[in-house]
Design an enzyme around this catalytic site. Structure first.
Site, PDB file in Angstrom:
ATOM      1  N   ARG A 107      -2.394 -15.413   4.144  1.00  0.00           N
ATOM      2  CA  ARG A 107      -3.196 -14.778   3.104  1.00  0.00           C
ATOM      3  C   ARG A 107      -4.439 -15.630   2.827  1.00  0.00           C
ATOM      4  NH1 ARG A 107      -3.917  -9.926   0.527  1.00  0.00           N
ATOM      5  NH2 ARG A 107      -3.780 -10.033  -1.728  1.00  0.00           N
ATOM      6  N   THR A 397      -6.198  -2.095   4.781  1.00  0.00           N
ATOM      7  CA  THR A 397      -5.246  -3.009   5.366  1.00  0.00           C
ATOM      8  C   THR A 397      -4.734  -2.309   6.609  1.00  0.00           C
ATOM      9  OG1 THR A 397      -4.740  -3.765   3.153  1.00  0.00           O
ATOM     10  CG2 THR A 397      -3.026  -4.110   4.798  1.00  0.00           C
ATOM     11  N   THR A 415      -5.352  -7.731   6.605  1.00  0.00           N
ATOM     12  CA  THR A 415      -6.261  -6.938   5.784  1.00  0.00           C
ATOM     13  C   THR A 415      -7.611  -7.598   5.552  1.00  0.00           C
ATOM     14  OG1 THR A 415      -6.389  -5.793   3.642  1.00  0.00           O
ATOM     15  CG2 THR A 415      -5.406  -7.967   3.611  1.00  0.00           C
ATOM     16  N   ASP A 439      -8.077  -8.802  -5.360  1.00  0.00           N
ATOM     17  CA  ASP A 439      -6.629  -8.671  -5.569  1.00  0.00           C
ATOM     18  C   ASP A 439      -6.132  -9.590  -6.685  1.00  0.00           C
ATOM     19  OD1 ASP A 439      -5.967  -6.588  -3.960  1.00  0.00           O
ATOM     20  OD2 ASP A 439      -5.242  -7.780  -2.287  1.00  0.00           O
ATOM     21  N   SER A 468      -0.460  -9.793  -3.394  1.00  0.00           N
ATOM     22  CA  SER A 468      -0.644  -8.729  -2.411  1.00  0.00           C
ATOM     23  C   SER A 468       0.451  -7.685  -2.563  1.00  0.00           C
ATOM     24  CB  SER A 468      -0.582  -9.341  -1.010  1.00  0.00           C
ATOM     25  OG  SER A 468      -0.514  -8.342  -0.038  1.00  0.00           O
ATOM     26  N   SER A 469       0.183  -6.512  -2.022  1.00  0.00           N
ATOM     27  CA  SER A 469       1.228  -5.481  -1.958  1.00  0.00           C
ATOM     28  C   SER A 469       1.744  -5.312  -0.541  1.00  0.00           C
ATOM     29  CB  SER A 469       0.676  -4.134  -2.452  1.00  0.00           C
ATOM     30  OG  SER A 469       0.304  -4.228  -3.795  1.00  0.00           O
ATOM     31  N   GLY A 489      -2.619   0.368   2.355  1.00  0.00           N
ATOM     32  CA  GLY A 489      -2.727   1.293   1.220  1.00  0.00           C
ATOM     33  C   GLY A 489      -2.680   0.653  -0.145  1.00  0.00           C
ATOM     34  N   GLY A 490      -3.050  -0.639  -0.269  1.00  0.00           N
ATOM     35  CA  GLY A 490      -3.028  -1.268  -1.602  1.00  0.00           C
ATOM     36  C   GLY A 490      -1.628  -1.088  -2.190  1.00  0.00           C
TER      37      GLY A 490
HETATM   38  N1  GLY Z   1      -5.378  -6.190  -0.117  1.00  0.00           N
HETATM   39  C1  GLY Z   1      -4.293  -5.330  -0.334  1.00  0.00           C
HETATM   40  C2  GLY Z   1      -3.061  -6.070  -0.603  1.00  0.00           C
HETATM   41  O1  GLY Z   1      -2.901  -7.188  -0.148  1.00  0.00           O
HETATM   42  O2  GLY Z   1      -2.224  -5.577  -1.295  1.00  0.00           O
END
Ligand code: GLY
Length: 589
Positions: A107, A397, A415, A439, A468-469, A489-490
């Protein structure tokens, strides 16, 4: 009689043709719900057909799933600039055939000069869009270091050889698909079609001269079928090939990034790049109806929320209620509502804040949380407060899933955050930079680009990873590899992965059916249910409304899931690829 027999023979022949097409080393048509891609040895499911084929070529040469992942991720950085990247970050969950599991966290991190209130004006209000557009939105990229670490620990091939396909694609060009031509010509940041109420679609690439020149052909736009060549990116890849992955962080590429930052008001420095380190983490473990779940721990919220929702839903007979029934959907929505309320309160980077991970993923906590679910009535989100997990001590992403002939598996989600990230391309280096800083909670309690409310646990601190998701996930049945899945998709990522898992485990769908089936999304706040076009019948909507569910006035597609499932009887690999967006495809051999 003869005629009837002929018909049977004809049908049998057609079936055989379909059967063997499944074993051919190229991708099958998309959205073939009844037929996933069948392959005997290995499958790569990714958001781009060319990248999937790059991965299969590596597998055929004897590379393992991790080798293929490195080549696919680098190829996507060329052929899928929407989200494939060198300038972003992500997560990779790996399960080797011998049972060893690991999670690589690459990340992005907040630069050393980032501060808690860097996106607020003097009055304390969030300044529009600066956390998501341009140079201030950029977190220190982790992709190159993350891929290199995965290769060093679990790969078998040389870095140089795995960079080669991406280098060639950048240098020689590749034909632009209809999908890519469409997203580039719309030139907005909102090709993730899940409707967001803040930010909204806005011009992005055209704001940055280098991005406009490379990706929009200076405003003339690429047509489908035209070759997109990226000479600057090819030079960057050639440097990475020759000098190794550290070139990105300490060589000419690092200097190009920092020069661009200095010219455009960014805060990322050479020191930030030099200090970047990916982290090896233990995958988060849960279970659902006897299946073992391996998924991403923090700084992802996805793994925790997925396990929490599965623990809640395990208490109900979803199979008996039936796919897309109002009773079943009601329960799934209520589970989403509660998991996202916990997400907002507790989740952040565990290297900086204490997250009650064990509590959040405990079965007893889920039982306690479920007590507030009324089977006949939707709970109003504002009345849903986060639970007390401590007492129980738990756009764009893109995802790809790979299984090789030995049974090694990789679930990788990485992403740039929004589609085309910050919109800024590094001058002379040819790649887009992320806007991952969005984020973080720019201001606690104020929705970000995905309408997500976030807590102090996810506030900005130098060196911290934004929450993050992303939910790369591997599922085992009786200790054997069964499913590899993930999605972009966030926040909808988490619910997309959840619904694919429920579709496979509870509703008996194969991977392609499970991916194709319509989805819905609830994230606690805003208290609004979004469903996909044609996903809900009028009857279903009315039944859910009668329980008190509030519907968003927008509909939108969500996710772009890419999965591989193993038929445990035949050991065949079944590839499933989403038809919701991009030129996605599973490929195998
Ligand atoms: N940038 C989208 C996520 O990491 O959730």
């Amino acid at each position: 009689m003869l005629f009837r027999n002929r018909k049977v023979v004809f049908l049998a022949m057609i079936s055989l043709v379909f059967y063997f097409i499944g074993f051919m080393p190229y991708s099958r048509p998309k959205a073939a719900s009844l037929f996933p891609l069948y392959a005997k040895y290995g499958v790569v499911s990714s958001a781009d057909r060319i990248a999937s084929e790059v991965g299969v070529a590596v597998l055929k040469k004897g590379g393992n799933a991790v080798d293929a992942s490195v080549a696919v991720a680098l190829a996507l950085a060329v052929t899928y600039p929407t989200a494939g990247n060198l300038g972003g970050g992500g997560f990779m969950v790996i399960r080797m055939a011998d049972g060893k599991t690991t999670a690589i966290d690459y990340r992005e991190i907040a630069p050393a000069k980032a501060t808690h209130d860097m996106y607020l004006d003097k009055e304390g209000n969030v300044i529009n869009n600066i956390s998501s557009t341009g140079y201030l939105a950029v977190g220190v990229p982790g992709t190159v270091a993350g891929l290199a670490l995965a290769l060093e620990k679990y790969g078998t091939m040389k870095w140089q050889d795995l960079v080669e396909p991406a280098y060639k694609l950048a240098k020689e060009g590749f034909p632009v698909s209809y999908w890519l031509a469409h997203t580039l010509s719309t030139n907005t940041d909102l090709i993730e079609r899940y409707p967001r109420s803040t930010g909204g679609p806005r011009e992005l690439l055209s704001k940055f001269p280098e991005s406009k020149r490379i990706f929009l052909k200076d405003g003339n736009y690429y047509q489908a079928g035209e070759l997109l060549k990226q000479p600057e990116l090819a030079l960057t890849l050639a440097r990475l090939q020759k000098e190794g992955p550290q070139e990105f962080y300490q060589g000419t590429t690092a200097q190009l990034i920092v020069e661009d930052m200095k010219k455009n008001g960014g805060i990322l420095t050479l020191e930030d790049l030099k200090n970047y380190k990916p982290v090896v983490r233990e995958p988060l473990k849960g279970s659902y109806r006897g299946y073992e779940i391996l998924t991403m721990p923090p700084p992802s919220s996805g793994g925790i929320a997925l396990i929490e929702m599965l623990n809640i839903l395990e208490q109900y007979d979803l199979k008996g209620l039936g796919f897309n029934s109002s009773e079943r959907n009601h329960l799934v929505i209520e589970a989403m509502r509660r998991a996202f309320a916990d997400r907002a309160e507790f989740l952040g980077d565990t290297d900086f804040v204490k997250v009650p991970v064990k509590g959040l993923i405990s079965k007893n906590y889920a039982i306690e949380v479920s007590k507030s679910i009324d089977l006949g009535k939707a709970t109003v989100s504002k009345q849903v407060k986060h639970g007390q997990p401590n007492t129980y001590e738990s756009d764009s992403t893109t995802h790809f899933s790979i299984v090789d002939s030995m049974g090694n598996a990789v679930a990788n989600t990485y992403t740039l955050n929004g589609s085309y990230g910050s919109g800024a391309t590094v001058t002379g280096a040819g790649f887009l930079l992320n806007n991952e800083m969005d984020d973080f909670a720019a201001k606690v309690g104020v929705p970000n680009d995905y309408d997500l409310i976030q807590g102090e646990a996810n506030a900005i601190t130098a060196g911290k990873r934004p929450l993050s998701s992303m939910t790369p996930t591997i599922i085992l049945k009786n200790g054997k590899l069964f499913l590899v899945i993930g999605s972009p998709g966030g926040p909808t990522i988490i619910n997309t992965v959840l619904q694919v898992v429920l579709n496979v485990i509870d509703h008996g769908m194969n991977i392609q059916q499970a991916i194709d089936a319509p989805r819905f999304h609830h994230q606690w706040l805003p208290d609004a249910l979004v469903f996909e076009p044609y996903g809900f019948s009028t009857d279903l909507i009315n039944l859910l409304k009668s329980k008190g569910h509030i519907f968003s006035n927008k509909v939108g597609y969500m996710g772009n899931a890419q999965g591989v499932m193993i038929d445990l009887e035949t050991n065949l690999r079944l590839g499933g690829s989403d038809s919701r967006g991009s030129d996605a495809s599973a490929a195998g051999y």
